[in-house]
Each structure stands twice: as structure tokens, then as C-alpha cells.
Motif scaffolding. Structure first.
Motif, PDB file in Angstrom:
ATOM      1  N   LYS A  59      35.513  26.346  44.155  1.00 45.17           N
ATOM      2  CA  LYS A  59      35.922  26.540  42.857  1.00 45.17           C
ATOM      3  C   LYS A  59      36.562  27.926  42.518  1.00 45.17           C
ATOM      4  O   LYS A  59      35.592  28.768  42.873  1.00 45.17           O
ATOM      5  CB  LYS A  59      34.588  26.300  41.947  1.00 45.17           C
ATOM      6  N   GLU A  60      37.671  28.034  42.212  1.00 41.09           N
ATOM      7  CA  GLU A  60      38.160  29.414  41.918  1.00 41.09           C
ATOM      8  C   GLU A  60      37.601  30.157  40.849  1.00 41.09           C
ATOM      9  O   GLU A  60      37.565  29.655  39.511  1.00 41.09           O
ATOM     10  CB  GLU A  60      39.629  29.407  41.798  1.00 41.09           C
ATOM     11  N   VAL A  61      36.969  31.213  40.812  1.00 41.38           N
ATOM     12  CA  VAL A  61      36.549  31.978  39.938  1.00 41.38           C
ATOM     13  C   VAL A  61      37.414  33.311  39.637  1.00 41.38           C
ATOM     14  O   VAL A  61      37.806  34.120  40.441  1.00 41.38           O
ATOM     15  CB  VAL A  61      35.120  32.670  40.239  1.00 41.38           C
ATOM     16  N   VAL A  62      38.212  33.145  38.539  1.00 42.09           N
ATOM     17  CA  VAL A  62      39.327  34.018  37.947  1.00 42.09           C
ATOM     18  C   VAL A  62      38.734  34.996  37.202  1.00 42.09           C
ATOM     19  O   VAL A  62      38.246  34.750  35.932  1.00 42.09           O
ATOM     20  CB  VAL A  62      40.519  33.435  37.517  1.00 42.09           C
ATOM     21  N   THR A  63      38.911  36.273  37.545  1.00 38.89           N
ATOM     22  CA  THR A  63      38.521  37.412  36.381  1.00 38.89           C
ATOM     23  C   THR A  63      39.613  38.237  36.459  1.00 38.89           C
ATOM     24  O   THR A  63      40.627  38.411  37.393  1.00 38.89           O
ATOM     25  CB  THR A  63      37.211  38.304  36.993  1.00 38.89           C
ATOM     26  N   THR A  64      39.790  39.119  35.473  1.00 37.91           N
ATOM     27  CA  THR A  64      40.774  40.085  35.075  1.00 37.91           C
ATOM     28  C   THR A  64      40.614  41.001  36.157  1.00 37.91           C
ATOM     29  O   THR A  64      39.339  41.447  36.759  1.00 37.91           O
ATOM     30  CB  THR A  64      40.962  40.463  33.780  1.00 37.91           C
ATOM     31  N   SER A  65      41.614  42.088  36.266  1.00 44.89           N
ATOM     32  CA  SER A  65      41.550  43.121  36.990  1.00 44.89           C
ATOM     33  C   SER A  65      40.328  44.111  36.452  1.00 44.89           C
ATOM     34  O   SER A  65      40.425  44.508  35.229  1.00 44.89           O
ATOM     35  CB  SER A  65      42.912  43.769  36.701  1.00 44.89           C
ATOM     36  N   LEU A 117      35.794  40.051  32.826  1.00 45.79           N
ATOM     37  CA  LEU A 117      35.902  39.036  31.833  1.00 45.79           C
ATOM     38  C   LEU A 117      36.602  37.709  32.550  1.00 45.79           C
ATOM     39  O   LEU A 117      37.355  38.094  33.376  1.00 45.79           O
ATOM     40  CB  LEU A 117      36.823  39.706  30.617  1.00 45.79           C
ATOM     41  N   PRO A 118      36.571  36.732  31.707  1.00 45.27           N
ATOM     42  CA  PRO A 118      37.532  35.448  32.163  1.00 45.27           C
ATOM     43  C   PRO A 118      38.929  35.951  31.986  1.00 45.27           C
ATOM     44  O   PRO A 118      39.489  36.883  31.675  1.00 45.27           O
ATOM     45  CB  PRO A 118      37.050  34.348  30.969  1.00 45.27           C
ATOM     46  N   ASP A 119      39.751  34.911  32.581  1.00 48.01           N
ATOM     47  CA  ASP A 119      41.141  35.006  32.696  1.00 48.01           C
ATOM     48  C   ASP A 119      41.703  34.942  31.193  1.00 48.01           C
ATOM     49  O   ASP A 119      41.765  33.637  30.650  1.00 48.01           O
ATOM     50  CB  ASP A 119      41.704  34.093  33.421  1.00 48.01           C
TER      51      ASP A 119
END
Length: 336
Positions: free
Chosen positions: A214-220, A229-231
């Protein structure tokens, strides 16, 4: 004992007897022993208008391209908050009469998106009406057919206050001094679609089977306000793009543009966050925006707001989840 080769009546009678026996053992007896399904505690029965909309949903063939089943695999989490269960279909599966069962709404393919939770994902009535009149007016890439027979063209001076005008503009409709008015059938179908919301279960809900990865995407993390924060771009695409469009330009006469919007680019994010939390219905030239206070967390609102404030040429300051929390607390105090 049985001479099937010389007496065809015996052969036919044995075939019928075998069919009836197997039908009883495989279908009738198991069905009679199954526990009867009951609705969930907070599940609402259809109103008369929603019930008529359900019949139109079947009659217009919507079930051919849309499913209403959230599978237990994790990839289906986008269509609902939990996997579907028999109780979800309690009110839509009432028998038509003693001989006829109501049609199944599960569907068999997703040419279009699953509609299990569409009333929550897309609560705006004008969006649904525009989508039925011409799907390309709100979803550019849509392959869904139009349903113009559910609408009526009326001269502007003939439109009454009771008429529901659909804000369809150029290039999908540009006859001067003419408006598109929704018929009773269109309003019934939209009422049914808006009623499609998963009911929360008391206690623990069924869970999704997790995928291997499961890819967890967060902002820079270069901007402290956006760290962890979430994408925001992905959230905007899922929550906001249907109305405001992927390019942020909205739809003229229906959904306002976010490009250069004074609310979006205001140095103070207070008004923007209030609009997301409480919704907006103060400008008659645009459709009503629903509130998202109960649907989005502080982190998700901050991520969406930051995406809007820094995209499409907008260059406003970003905000943190704590900033959103302060505004949410203020709104709750003002509207207890």
C-alpha cells in the motif's frame, strides 16, 4: 425395472422428477432456511420520490454500466467506507408482488463508477442533473450516453418559480432565451441517486482485505505547513474536481472557477476553510456547495486548500492542519 428405451413417458417423467428433486434440494430448502435480512438501525426507507427514481434507474438501463457493490478487497475502498452486506439492499429488494422479485442492483461491470456511495461522494443536485442531460458537461472524458428526454426546453419567459432550471451552458446548450428544465422523472432519478449513501454500522464494521503493498503518499516536507499531510492533488481529484474540474476553472454558470479566485488567494485562509467546512449557497448564479465538515479531517482540508492555493497560477500561502482546527473550533463555537 424402467425400460427407458421402449417407454418414452417413463423417461420424461423421471427427468421431471429429477429436476424437481434437485430444485428442492439445491434452491428451495436452502433459501427457506436462510436467516432473513433486516435493515441496519439507521437505514432509511425510500421516499415515494426515491422509489420512483429506483424504478427509473432500472428502466433507463443504468444497472448495465454501474455496479452497487463494494467488494471486500482494498481497492474498492474508494467506492465505500466498508464492504457491502445484504442489509444494504433491504429496501431496494422488496418483492414487486407474490410472483416477481425486484431487479438486482448489484450490476456486473463498471463501465461507469460504482454508485454505492454516490449520494455522499457527489451530493450536489445540479451536478447530477447536468450529468444526466449531457455527461460531458461535467466529466469531459465521460462515455456515458445523454438522457435529453428527461428534460424540457422552455422559453425564458415561460419558466415558473416551480421549475428546476439546469445550468447547462455553451457548448452543450446555447439557444438564446431558452432554458433547460428538469422533468419530474429527472428529479426522481436524481433523488434516488442522492439517497445512495452507505449506512454506518453500529460497533465494528466489516474490513477490507489489505493488498500486499500500500503506497502511502505524503506531500514534500520542504514546506513545514505541508509536511506529513495527505496528497492534496489526489484528494482534490476525488472530492472537488467533479464540480470545479481538474484544471480548477469550474463550469461557467454552475460551479465557480478557483483560478485567481479572491477567496482562494486571500492571504487569510479563514473564509476558504469556512466554505469547505460549512458549504456555500450565497450566489444565485452558481449551484449550492455542500458542507464537508463531517467528511474531511483537518489534515485533508489543509491538503486540499494548499493544493488549490498553489496550483493553476495561484500563489497564496499554505496552511497547516492546526490552522484548520482553529477555524473549525471557531465555526463550532459560532454554530453550536
Amino acid at each position: 425395472m424402467f425400460n427407458f428405451h421402449k417407454n418414452h413417458k417413463i423417461l420424461v417423467n423421471m427427468a421431471i422428477a429429477g429436476f424437481l428433486t434437485l430444485s428442492l434440494l439445491i434452491a428451495v430448502l436452502p433459501a427457506s432456511q436462510m436467516q432473513k435480512t433486516a435493515p441496519l438501525p439507521d437505514q432509511m426507507a425510500f421516499t415515494e420520490m426515491e422509489q420512483e427514481g429506483l424504478r427509473l434507474y432500472i428502466a433507463e438501463g443504468c444497472v448495465a454500466c454501474h455496479t452497487q457493490q463494494v467488494r471486500s478487497i482494498e481497492m474498492d475502498n474508494v467506492w465505500g467506507d466498508r464492504p457491502s452486506m445484504p442489509s444494504d439492499y433491504y429496501f431496494s429488494k422488496q418483492r414487486l408482488d407474490v410472483w416477481r422479485q425486484s431487479p438486482s442492483l448489484l450490476g456486473s461491470e463498471r463501465t461507469g463508477p460504482d454508485l454505492t456511495n454516490i449520494g455522499k461522494r457527489q451530493p450536489v443536485k445540479d451536478w447530477h442533473l447536468m450529468h444526466l442531460y449531457n455527461p460531458r458537461s461535467v466529466v469531459k472524458e465521460s462515455i456515458m450516453p445523454s438522457y435529453p428526454w428527461l428534460f424540457e426546453e422552455k422559453a425564458t419567459d415561460k419558466v415558473t418559480p416551480e421549475d428546476v432550471v439546469v445550468p447547462v451552458g455553451s457548448p452543450f446548450f446555447n439557444k438564446p432565451n431558452t432554458k433547460i428544465v428538469a422533468s419530474t422523472k429527472a428529479l426522481q432519478l436524481v433523488a434516488y441517486l442522492q439517497s445512495l449513501k452507505q449506512t454506518e454500522m453500529p460497533g465494528s464494521s466489516p474490513t477490507f482485505i489489505p493488498q500486499n503493498k500500500k503506497e502511502v503518499v505524503t506531500t514534500s516536507a520542504t514546506d513545514p505547513n505541508q509536511a506529513l499531510l495527505p496528497d492534496g492533488a489526489k484528494l482534490y481529484a476525488n472530492v472537488c474536481a467533479a464540480c470545479h474540474q481538474a484544471n480548477g476553472e469550474g463550469i461557467q454558470g454552475a460551479f465557480p472557477s478557483l483560478v485567481g479566485s479572491p477567496i482562494v488567494t486571500d492571504p487569510s485562509p479563514e473564509m476558504m476553510v469556512k466554505v469547505i467546512l460549512m458549504g456555500y449557497d450565497a450566489r444565485s448564479e452558481f449551484a449550492q456547495m455542500p458542507p464537508f465538515a463531517d467528511q474531511l479531517s483537518n489534515e485533508e482540508i489543509a491538503a486540499i486548500a494548499n493544493h488549490e492555493r498553489t496550483s493553476w497560477g495561484n500563489n497564496a500561502s499554505t496552511l497547516s492542519a492546526e490552522d484548520v482546527k482553529k477555524i473549525r473550533d471557531m465555526v463550532n463555537q459560532q454554530n453550536p
